[in-house]
Design a protein around this motif. Structure first.
Motif, mmCIF file in Angstrom:
data_model
loop_
_atom_site.group_PDB
_atom_site.id
_atom_site.type_symbol
_atom_site.label_atom_id
_atom_site.label_comp_id
_atom_site.label_asym_id
_atom_site.label_seq_id
_atom_site.Cartn_x
_atom_site.Cartn_y
_atom_site.Cartn_z
ATOM 1 N N GLY A 25 0.799 -1.224 0.000
ATOM 2 C CA GLY A 25 0.000 0.000 0.000
ATOM 3 C C GLY A 25 0.828 1.268 0.000
ATOM 4 N N ASP A 26 0.183 2.374 0.290
ATOM 5 C CA ASP A 26 0.787 3.700 0.179
ATOM 6 C C ASP A 26 1.948 3.865 1.160
ATOM 7 O OD1 ASP A 26 -1.872 3.568 -0.821
ATOM 8 O OD2 ASP A 26 -1.940 5.742 -0.909
ATOM 9 N N VAL A 27 3.153 4.046 0.619
ATOM 10 C CA VAL A 27 4.367 4.157 1.436
ATOM 11 C C VAL A 27 4.533 5.566 1.993
ATOM 12 C CG1 VAL A 27 6.880 3.896 1.448
ATOM 13 C CG2 VAL A 27 5.473 2.347 0.061
ATOM 14 N N HIS A 28 4.282 6.566 1.181
ATOM 15 C CA HIS A 28 4.358 7.979 1.575
ATOM 16 C C HIS A 28 5.664 8.327 2.288
ATOM 17 C CE1 HIS A 28 0.769 9.824 0.099
ATOM 18 N NE2 HIS A 28 -0.049 8.972 0.713
ATOM 19 N N GLY A 29 6.777 7.943 1.683
ATOM 20 C CA GLY A 29 8.069 8.367 2.198
ATOM 21 C C GLY A 29 8.544 7.668 3.453
ATOM 22 N N CYS A 30 7.859 6.630 3.887
ATOM 23 C CA CYS A 30 8.227 5.916 5.124
ATOM 24 C C CYS A 30 9.279 4.856 4.794
ATOM 25 C CB CYS A 30 6.993 5.308 5.774
ATOM 26 S SG CYS A 30 5.818 6.543 6.382
ATOM 27 N N HIS A 31 10.518 5.292 4.709
ATOM 28 C CA HIS A 31 11.602 4.442 4.220
ATOM 29 C C HIS A 31 11.922 3.295 5.163
ATOM 30 C CE1 HIS A 31 13.357 7.246 6.995
ATOM 31 N NE2 HIS A 31 14.551 6.694 6.913
ATOM 32 N N VAL A 32 11.845 3.527 6.476
ATOM 33 C CA VAL A 32 12.132 2.453 7.440
ATOM 34 C C VAL A 32 11.061 1.377 7.350
ATOM 35 C CG1 VAL A 32 12.364 1.873 9.888
ATOM 36 C CG2 VAL A 32 13.413 3.958 9.006
ATOM 37 N N ALA A 33 9.793 1.785 7.277
ATOM 38 C CA ALA A 33 8.705 0.813 7.163
ATOM 39 C C ALA A 33 8.854 -0.018 5.895
ATOM 40 C CB ALA A 33 7.355 1.523 7.180
ATOM 41 N N LEU A 34 9.211 0.629 4.789
ATOM 42 C CA LEU A 34 9.376 -0.092 3.528
ATOM 43 C C LEU A 34 10.512 -1.099 3.622
ATOM 44 C CD1 LEU A 34 8.629 -0.547 0.569
ATOM 45 C CD2 LEU A 34 10.156 1.354 -0.029
ATOM 46 N N ALA A 35 11.656 -0.677 4.159
ATOM 47 C CA ALA A 35 12.801 -1.582 4.282
ATOM 48 C C ALA A 35 12.486 -2.743 5.210
ATOM 49 C CB ALA A 35 14.016 -0.814 4.789
ATOM 50 N N THR A 36 11.793 -2.464 6.313
ATOM 51 C CA THR A 36 11.427 -3.515 7.271
ATOM 52 C C THR A 36 10.468 -4.517 6.640
ATOM 53 O OG1 THR A 36 11.692 -1.955 9.109
ATOM 54 C CG2 THR A 36 10.413 -3.951 9.543
ATOM 55 N N LEU A 37 9.495 -4.010 5.903
ATOM 56 C CA LEU A 37 8.506 -4.878 5.264
ATOM 57 C C LEU A 37 9.152 -5.758 4.202
ATOM 58 C CD1 LEU A 37 5.489 -5.557 5.219
ATOM 59 C CD2 LEU A 37 5.180 -3.755 3.521
ATOM 60 N N VAL A 38 9.961 -5.156 3.353
ATOM 61 C CA VAL A 38 10.622 -5.918 2.296
ATOM 62 C C VAL A 38 11.526 -6.992 2.882
ATOM 63 C CG1 VAL A 38 12.362 -5.747 0.470
ATOM 64 C CG2 VAL A 38 10.457 -4.129 0.532
ATOM 65 N N ASP A 39 12.231 -6.665 3.948
ATOM 66 C CA ASP A 39 13.087 -7.652 4.601
ATOM 67 C C ASP A 39 12.264 -8.827 5.126
ATOM 68 O OD1 ASP A 39 15.777 -8.422 5.691
ATOM 69 O OD2 ASP A 39 14.720 -8.230 7.599
ATOM 70 N N GLY A 40 11.118 -8.537 5.695
ATOM 71 C CA GLY A 40 10.269 -9.600 6.225
ATOM 72 C C GLY A 40 9.620 -10.457 5.162
ATOM 73 N N LEU A 41 9.455 -9.919 3.961
ATOM 74 C CA LEU A 41 8.825 -10.681 2.883
ATOM 75 C C LEU A 41 9.725 -11.778 2.325
ATOM 76 C CD1 LEU A 41 7.114 -7.818 0.830
ATOM 77 C CD2 LEU A 41 6.010 -9.447 2.370
ATOM 78 N N GLN A 42 11.024 -11.653 2.527
ATOM 79 C CA GLN A 42 11.987 -12.643 2.034
ATOM 80 C C GLN A 42 11.733 -12.928 0.550
ATOM 81 O OE1 GLN A 42 11.725 -16.012 4.728
ATOM 82 N NE2 GLN A 42 12.677 -14.878 6.400
ATOM 83 N N LEU A 43 11.854 -11.900 -0.239
ATOM 84 C CA LEU A 43 11.550 -11.980 -1.665
ATOM 85 C C LEU A 43 12.519 -12.885 -2.408
ATOM 86 C CD1 LEU A 43 10.874 -8.185 -2.208
ATOM 87 C CD2 LEU A 43 9.152 -9.999 -2.243
#
Length: 249
Positions: A25-43
């Motif tokens: 969803g909408d990230v709106h500049g939240c770089h820590v949240a994005l990095a944390t989420l991507v790390d948890g997804l184990q892409l």
């Protein structure tokens, strides 16, 4: 057999991970949240990540978010949808909109992420070209992805861009699309940080920049993950289906 060669039987037993299609969803500049989420997804390279738009504005580091997405293209298949905030930025750059109007809607925070006192002409050209390449709709056999809204009776190829990017679910809650696919959208922030599940439509803008969660939804399995700008991470669940009459924004 050499030391690095695997027996044929062992090779046959290797199971490749199933490909996933995951919306964020909408990230709106939240770089820590994005990095944390991507790390948890184990892409993995088999996964597709769909960003629903409004990656920029309001939060502290839009520049860092775009840099993360550029890097993600080497880890998975990345598809980005242009939101109304990306459109405002591009319209300001192209002289189609007052720069001041963009700044008061979150653009000031975006410019600050490139450097205090920076002008709009100093945004990295690679970032501008990248955002220009983003589309309006991403389609999959069972789902489609858009930023904001849609017209249920019109084919996806003929959707008005104003509805796709600008129309809030508060103004119009659509019925199921004629294609029969489930819609996955953002744009309409739920300030209680709750996912909206109407069955035919799922909205995953859970108000990250306002202290809520950044939400990822895997449409292939129904799994949900969330992260906050504070670095918190959790697995979550898609809530029970609501009727439009029961929805409160």
């Amino acid at each position: 057999m050499s030391a690095i060669q695997m027996p044929a039987r062992a090779q046959r037993n290797i199971v490749k991970p199933a490909p996933r299609t995951i919306a964020i969803g909408d990230v709106h500049g939240c770089h820590v949240a994005l990095a944390t989420l991507v790390d948890g997804l184990q892409l993995t390279p088999h996964d597709t990540l769909v960003l629903l738009g409004d990656v920029i504005d309001r939060g502290p580091d839009s520049r860092g978010c775009i840099d993360q997405l550029l890097a993600l293209r080497k880890r998975c298949r990345l598809e980005c949808i242009q939101g109304n905030h990306e459109q405002m930025m591009l319209d300001s750059i192209d002289g189609l909109m007052s720069i001041q109007e963009w700044l008061v809607h979150g653009g000031a925070e975006t410019l600050d992420s490139y450097g205090k006192g920076f002008g709009i002409g100093e945004i990295e050209p690679e970032h501008v070209d990248f955002i220009r390449s983003w589309g309006d709709v991403v389609e999959r056999p069972s789902h489609f992805f858009a930023h904001g809204n849609y017209l249920a009776s019109r084919p996806l190829s003929r959707q008005p861009w104003r509805d796709l990017r600008w129309q809030s679910l508060k103004w119009h809650t659509p019925e199921a699309h004629l294609s029969g696919r489930t819609a996955v959208v953002g744009h309409t922030a739920n300030k209680q940080a709750e996912i909206l599940n109407l069955g035919h439509l799922v909205c995953i803008d859970t108000y990250c920049h306002g202290g809520g969660w950044l939400t990822a939804f895997d449409v292939t399995t129904g799994r949900v993950w969330q992260a906050k700008q504070t670095g918190e991470f959790q697995a979550a669940e898609l809530p029970p289906i609501k009727t439009p009459a029961a929805v409160q924004f």
